[in-house]
Design a protein around this motif. Structure first.
Motif, PDB file in Angstrom:
ATOM      1  N   GLY A   1       3.331 -22.363  -5.204  1.00  0.00           N
ATOM      2  CA  GLY A   1       3.819 -22.825  -6.646  1.00  0.00           C
ATOM      3  C   GLY A   1       4.653 -21.574  -7.377  1.00  0.00           C
ATOM      4  N   SER A   2       4.628 -20.553  -7.082  1.00  0.00           N
ATOM      5  CA  SER A   2       5.279 -19.603  -8.246  1.00  0.00           C
ATOM      6  C   SER A   2       6.689 -19.338  -7.750  1.00  0.00           C
ATOM      7  CB  SER A   2       4.252 -18.123  -8.022  1.00  0.00           C
ATOM      8  OG  SER A   2       4.268 -17.649  -6.760  1.00  0.00           O
ATOM      9  N   GLY A   3       7.011 -20.101  -6.807  1.00  0.00           N
ATOM     10  CA  GLY A   3       8.460 -19.909  -6.342  1.00  0.00           C
ATOM     11  C   GLY A   3       9.711 -20.312  -7.509  1.00  0.00           C
ATOM     12  N   HIS A   4       9.001 -20.981  -8.391  1.00  0.00           N
ATOM     13  CA  HIS A   4       9.922 -21.384  -9.430  1.00  0.00           C
ATOM     14  C   HIS A   4       9.885 -20.608 -10.634  1.00  0.00           C
ATOM     15  CE1 HIS A   4      10.748 -25.326  -7.651  1.00  0.00           C
ATOM     16  NE2 HIS A   4       9.463 -25.333  -7.326  1.00  0.00           N
ATOM     17  N   GLY A   5       9.223 -19.592 -10.541  1.00  0.00           N
ATOM     18  CA  GLY A   5       9.081 -18.486 -11.809  1.00  0.00           C
ATOM     19  C   GLY A   5      10.168 -17.463 -11.508  1.00  0.00           C
ATOM     20  N   ILE A   6      10.351 -16.732 -12.544  1.00  0.00           N
ATOM     21  CA  ILE A   6      11.326 -15.683 -12.359  1.00  0.00           C
ATOM     22  C   ILE A   6      10.676 -14.383 -13.034  1.00  0.00           C
ATOM     23  CG2 ILE A   6      12.115 -16.273 -14.731  1.00  0.00           C
ATOM     24  CD1 ILE A   6      14.949 -15.320 -13.836  1.00  0.00           C
ATOM     25  N   THR A   7      11.027 -13.289 -12.506  1.00  0.00           N
ATOM     26  CA  THR A   7      10.168 -12.033 -12.516  1.00  0.00           C
ATOM     27  C   THR A   7      11.305 -11.075 -13.485  1.00  0.00           C
ATOM     28  OG1 THR A   7       8.862 -11.846 -10.775  1.00  0.00           O
ATOM     29  CG2 THR A   7       9.261  -9.858 -11.799  1.00  0.00           C
ATOM     30  N   LEU A   8      11.005 -10.898 -15.119  1.00  0.00           N
ATOM     31  CA  LEU A   8      11.641 -10.083 -15.808  1.00  0.00           C
ATOM     32  C   LEU A   8      11.157  -8.998 -16.318  1.00  0.00           C
ATOM     33  CD1 LEU A   8      13.399 -13.071 -17.769  1.00  0.00           C
ATOM     34  CD2 LEU A   8      14.523 -11.884 -16.116  1.00  0.00           C
ATOM     35  N   ASN A   9       9.850  -9.126 -16.603  1.00  0.00           N
ATOM     36  CA  ASN A   9       9.286  -7.985 -17.210  1.00  0.00           C
ATOM     37  C   ASN A   9       8.230  -7.240 -16.246  1.00  0.00           C
ATOM     38  OD1 ASN A   9      10.606  -8.385 -19.726  1.00  0.00           O
ATOM     39  ND2 ASN A   9       9.103 -10.054 -20.277  1.00  0.00           N
ATOM     40  N   ASN A  10       8.062  -7.561 -15.320  1.00  0.00           N
ATOM     41  CA  ASN A  10       7.204  -7.096 -14.404  1.00  0.00           C
ATOM     42  C   ASN A  10       7.956  -6.750 -12.968  1.00  0.00           C
ATOM     43  OD1 ASN A  10       5.123  -7.284 -15.992  1.00  0.00           O
ATOM     44  ND2 ASN A  10       4.402  -9.604 -15.288  1.00  0.00           N
ATOM     45  N   PRO A  11       7.994  -5.411 -12.664  1.00  0.00           N
ATOM     46  CA  PRO A  11       8.734  -5.138 -11.662  1.00  0.00           C
ATOM     47  C   PRO A  11       7.984  -5.576 -10.347  1.00  0.00           C
ATOM     48  CG  PRO A  11       7.676  -3.077 -12.515  1.00  0.00           C
ATOM     49  CD  PRO A  11       7.422  -4.424 -13.452  1.00  0.00           C
ATOM     50  N   LEU A  12       8.765  -5.921  -9.068  1.00  0.00           N
ATOM     51  CA  LEU A  12       8.191  -6.199  -7.913  1.00  0.00           C
ATOM     52  C   LEU A  12       7.923  -4.916  -7.454  1.00  0.00           C
ATOM     53  CD1 LEU A  12      10.730  -8.949  -6.638  1.00  0.00           C
ATOM     54  CD2 LEU A  12       8.391  -9.118  -7.637  1.00  0.00           C
ATOM     55  N   ARG A  13       6.666  -4.739  -6.654  1.00  0.00           N
ATOM     56  CA  ARG A  13       6.278  -3.388  -5.930  1.00  0.00           C
ATOM     57  C   ARG A  13       6.011  -3.803  -4.441  1.00  0.00           C
ATOM     58  NH1 ARG A  13       6.444  -1.261 -10.353  1.00  0.00           N
ATOM     59  NH2 ARG A  13       5.118  -0.667 -11.747  1.00  0.00           N
ATOM     60  N   VAL A  14       6.421  -2.885  -3.625  1.00  0.00           N
ATOM     61  CA  VAL A  14       6.318  -3.082  -2.226  1.00  0.00           C
ATOM     62  C   VAL A  14       5.415  -2.012  -1.439  1.00  0.00           C
ATOM     63  CG1 VAL A  14       7.804  -3.215   0.075  1.00  0.00           C
ATOM     64  CG2 VAL A  14       8.690  -3.815  -1.981  1.00  0.00           C
ATOM     65  N   ASN A  15       4.321  -2.555  -0.895  1.00  0.00           N
ATOM     66  CA  ASN A  15       3.533  -1.935  -0.396  1.00  0.00           C
ATOM     67  C   ASN A  15       3.237  -2.045   1.210  1.00  0.00           C
ATOM     68  OD1 ASN A  15       2.338  -0.446  -2.728  1.00  0.00           O
ATOM     69  ND2 ASN A  15       1.513  -2.525  -3.016  1.00  0.00           N
ATOM     70  N   LYS A  16       3.307  -1.116   1.921  1.00  0.00           N
ATOM     71  CA  LYS A  16       2.822  -1.254   3.478  1.00  0.00           C
ATOM     72  C   LYS A  16       1.601  -1.790   3.696  1.00  0.00           C
ATOM     73  CE  LYS A  16       4.272   0.813   7.848  1.00  0.00           C
ATOM     74  NZ  LYS A  16       4.782   1.982   8.631  1.00  0.00           N
ATOM     75  N   ILE A  17       1.425  -2.712   4.376  1.00  0.00           N
ATOM     76  CA  ILE A  17       0.184  -3.176   4.721  1.00  0.00           C
ATOM     77  C   ILE A  17      -0.007  -3.272   6.302  1.00  0.00           C
ATOM     78  CG2 ILE A  17      -1.480  -5.192   4.946  1.00  0.00           C
ATOM     79  CD1 ILE A  17      -0.805  -4.074   1.945  1.00  0.00           C
ATOM     80  N   THR A  18      -1.370  -2.662   6.951  1.00  0.00           N
ATOM     81  CA  THR A  18      -1.723  -2.442   8.243  1.00  0.00           C
ATOM     82  C   THR A  18      -2.890  -3.232   8.438  1.00  0.00           C
ATOM     83  OG1 THR A  18      -0.750  -0.325   8.083  1.00  0.00           O
ATOM     84  CG2 THR A  18      -2.127  -0.918   9.986  1.00  0.00           C
ATOM     85  N   ARG A  19      -2.872  -4.039   9.399  1.00  0.00           N
ATOM     86  CA  ARG A  19      -3.999  -4.815   9.995  1.00  0.00           C
ATOM     87  C   ARG A  19      -4.301  -4.523  11.258  1.00  0.00           C
ATOM     88  NH1 ARG A  19      -3.148 -10.970   7.859  1.00  0.00           N
ATOM     89  NH2 ARG A  19      -5.117 -11.232   8.829  1.00  0.00           N
ATOM     90  N   SER A  20      -5.107  -5.258  11.889  1.00  0.00           N
ATOM     91  CA  SER A  20      -5.652  -4.863  13.122  1.00  0.00           C
ATOM     92  C   SER A  20      -4.283  -5.350  14.132  1.00  0.00           C
ATOM     93  CB  SER A  20      -6.667  -5.768  13.446  1.00  0.00           C
ATOM     94  OG  SER A  20      -6.726  -7.287  13.607  1.00  0.00           O
ATOM     95  N   ASN A  21      -4.889  -4.852  15.546  1.00  0.00           N
ATOM     96  CA  ASN A  21      -3.635  -4.867  16.480  1.00  0.00           C
ATOM     97  C   ASN A  21      -2.227  -4.651  16.308  1.00  0.00           C
ATOM     98  OD1 ASN A  21      -5.670  -5.960  18.340  1.00  0.00           O
ATOM     99  ND2 ASN A  21      -5.535  -8.012  17.611  1.00  0.00           N
ATOM    100  N   GLY A  22      -2.045  -3.513  15.480  1.00  0.00           N
ATOM    101  CA  GLY A  22      -0.793  -3.016  15.027  1.00  0.00           C
ATOM    102  C   GLY A  22       0.081  -3.897  14.202  1.00  0.00           C
ATOM    103  N   PHE A  23      -0.410  -4.914  13.606  1.00  0.00           N
ATOM    104  CA  PHE A  23       0.223  -5.667  12.528  1.00  0.00           C
ATOM    105  C   PHE A  23       0.665  -4.705  11.335  1.00  0.00           C
ATOM    106  CE2 PHE A  23       0.321  -8.087   8.584  1.00  0.00           C
ATOM    107  CZ  PHE A  23       0.738  -9.282   8.876  1.00  0.00           C
ATOM    108  N   LYS A  24       1.895  -4.526  11.011  1.00  0.00           N
ATOM    109  CA  LYS A  24       2.292  -4.038  10.058  1.00  0.00           C
ATOM    110  C   LYS A  24       3.336  -4.875   9.072  1.00  0.00           C
ATOM    111  CE  LYS A  24       1.915   0.489  11.807  1.00  0.00           C
ATOM    112  NZ  LYS A  24       2.442   1.413  12.816  1.00  0.00           N
ATOM    113  N   GLY A  25       3.178  -5.000   7.795  1.00  0.00           N
ATOM    114  CA  GLY A  25       3.763  -5.839   6.974  1.00  0.00           C
ATOM    115  C   GLY A  25       4.001  -5.028   5.498  1.00  0.00           C
ATOM    116  N   TYR A  26       5.153  -5.762   4.958  1.00  0.00           N
ATOM    117  CA  TYR A  26       5.112  -5.394   3.377  1.00  0.00           C
ATOM    118  C   TYR A  26       4.934  -6.479   2.404  1.00  0.00           C
ATOM    119  CZ  TYR A  26       7.414  -1.507   5.531  1.00  0.00           C
ATOM    120  OH  TYR A  26       7.719  -0.274   6.400  1.00  0.00           O
TER     121      TYR A  26
END
Length: 68
Positions: free
Chosen positions: A43-68
């Motif tokens: 439901g937040s896809g209709h929002g817009i980010t102006l004052n809060n910067p987007l941050r990207v973090n690397k996430i690691t889960r089991s079995n080699g799963f990696k994502g951002y």
């Protein structure tokens, strides 16, 4: 033959069971790359980010799963 790169994303969050299951399944046919929010954001896809910067973090889960 090179495997294709596959982008996987959702609005349920990177820790959802569904994105992990899709990552596992797509690993058989290609190179899955996951980009998703840290938490559920339905439901937040209709929002817009102006004052809060987007941050990207690397996430690691089991079995080699990696994502951002």
């Amino acid at each position: 033959m090179n495997k294709p790169n596959i982008l996987i994303t959702n609005d349920d969050g990177i820790y959802s069971e569904g994105i992990y299951a899709l990552w596992e399944a797509m690993g058989e046919v290609g190179n899955p790359f996951v980009v998703a929010p840290n938490t559920e954001q339905s439901g937040s896809g209709h929002g817009i980010t102006l004052n809060n910067p987007l941050r990207v973090n690397k996430i690691t889960r089991s079995n080699g799963f990696k994502g951002y």
